[in-house]
Design a protein around this motif. Structure first.
Motif, short mmCIF file in Angstrom:
data_model
loop_
_atom_site.label_atom_id
_atom_site.label_comp_id
_atom_site.label_asym_id
_atom_site.label_seq_id
_atom_site.Cartn_x
_atom_site.Cartn_y
_atom_site.Cartn_z
N THR A 29 0.60 2.66 -4.46
CA THR A 29 1.61 2.23 -5.44
C THR A 29 1.30 2.78 -6.83
N LEU A 30 0.03 2.79 -7.20
CA LEU A 30 -0.33 3.31 -8.52
C LEU A 30 -0.17 4.83 -8.57
N ARG A 62 3.45 5.49 -9.19
CA ARG A 62 3.79 5.28 -10.61
C ARG A 62 3.40 6.50 -11.43
N LYS A 63 2.21 7.02 -11.14
CA LYS A 63 1.72 8.19 -11.87
C LYS A 63 2.62 9.41 -11.59
N ALA A 101 5.76 9.30 -10.76
CA ALA A 101 7.06 9.05 -11.41
C ALA A 101 6.99 9.44 -12.88
N ALA A 102 5.91 9.09 -13.54
CA ALA A 102 5.75 9.46 -14.95
C ALA A 102 5.69 10.98 -15.10
N ILE A 131 10.69 6.70 -4.49
CA ILE A 131 10.67 5.32 -4.98
C ILE A 131 11.46 4.41 -4.05
N LEU A 156 4.66 -2.40 -6.88
CA LEU A 156 5.13 -1.10 -7.37
C LEU A 156 5.75 -1.22 -8.76
N ASN A 157 6.56 -2.27 -8.99
CA ASN A 157 7.19 -2.48 -10.30
C ASN A 157 7.85 -1.21 -10.83
N LEU A 158 8.59 -0.55 -9.96
CA LEU A 158 9.23 0.70 -10.33
C LEU A 158 10.59 0.75 -9.67
#
Length: 130
Positions: free
Chosen positions: A66-67, A70-71, A73-74, A100, A113-115
């Motif tokens: 999940t992290l 996020r990375k 996605a950024a 995602i 995930l918070n995405l």
């Protein structure tokens, strides 16, 4: 250092001799960081310093899925900002949005995930402003 400590010789004396002989042979001369100050000496003590250092060295390869997403996605958002054409922006955002959505449908291990998928039109509009 396979040699056994001789009887009657103090452990500290024996170890110091081993170190001194290795120094004389030059076995410590080309170690990484040789001649440089130790990092983190002025910082407060952190019991998990070695874990943080390992994660920093490995640049996140040991992160939970999940992290990592996020990375990614950024990084995708930054890549979209550098894109040359609108089609390229849409392709980059479309690809990360698919990942995602897949992660939301099939939860991954790690922290939440918070995405949410990116709003493609909003990202394109910001790209046009640049």
């Amino acid at each position: 250092m396979t040699e056994r400590k001789p009887a009657g010789v103090g452990f500290e004396t024996w170890v110091e001799r081993q170190i001194r002989e290795a120094q004389e042979r030059g076995e410590f001369d080309d170690l990484p960081g040789s001649g440089k100050p130790l990092s983190g000496l002025g910082e407060p003590h952190d019991e998990l310093w070695w874990i943080n250092e390992k994660v920093r060295r490995e640049e996140g390869t040991a992160l939970p899925p999940t992290l990592l997403l996020r990375k990614e996605a950024a990084a995708a958002r930054e890549a979209a900002g550098r894109a040359r054409t609108e089609e390229e922006v849409r392709a980059i955002i479309g690809a990360i949005n698919a990942r995602i959505v897949d992660a939301i449908r099939k939860p991954m291990s790690g922290p939440p995930l918070n995405l949410m998928p990116f709003d493609v039109e909003h990202v394109v509009a910001r790209w046009r402003e640049r």
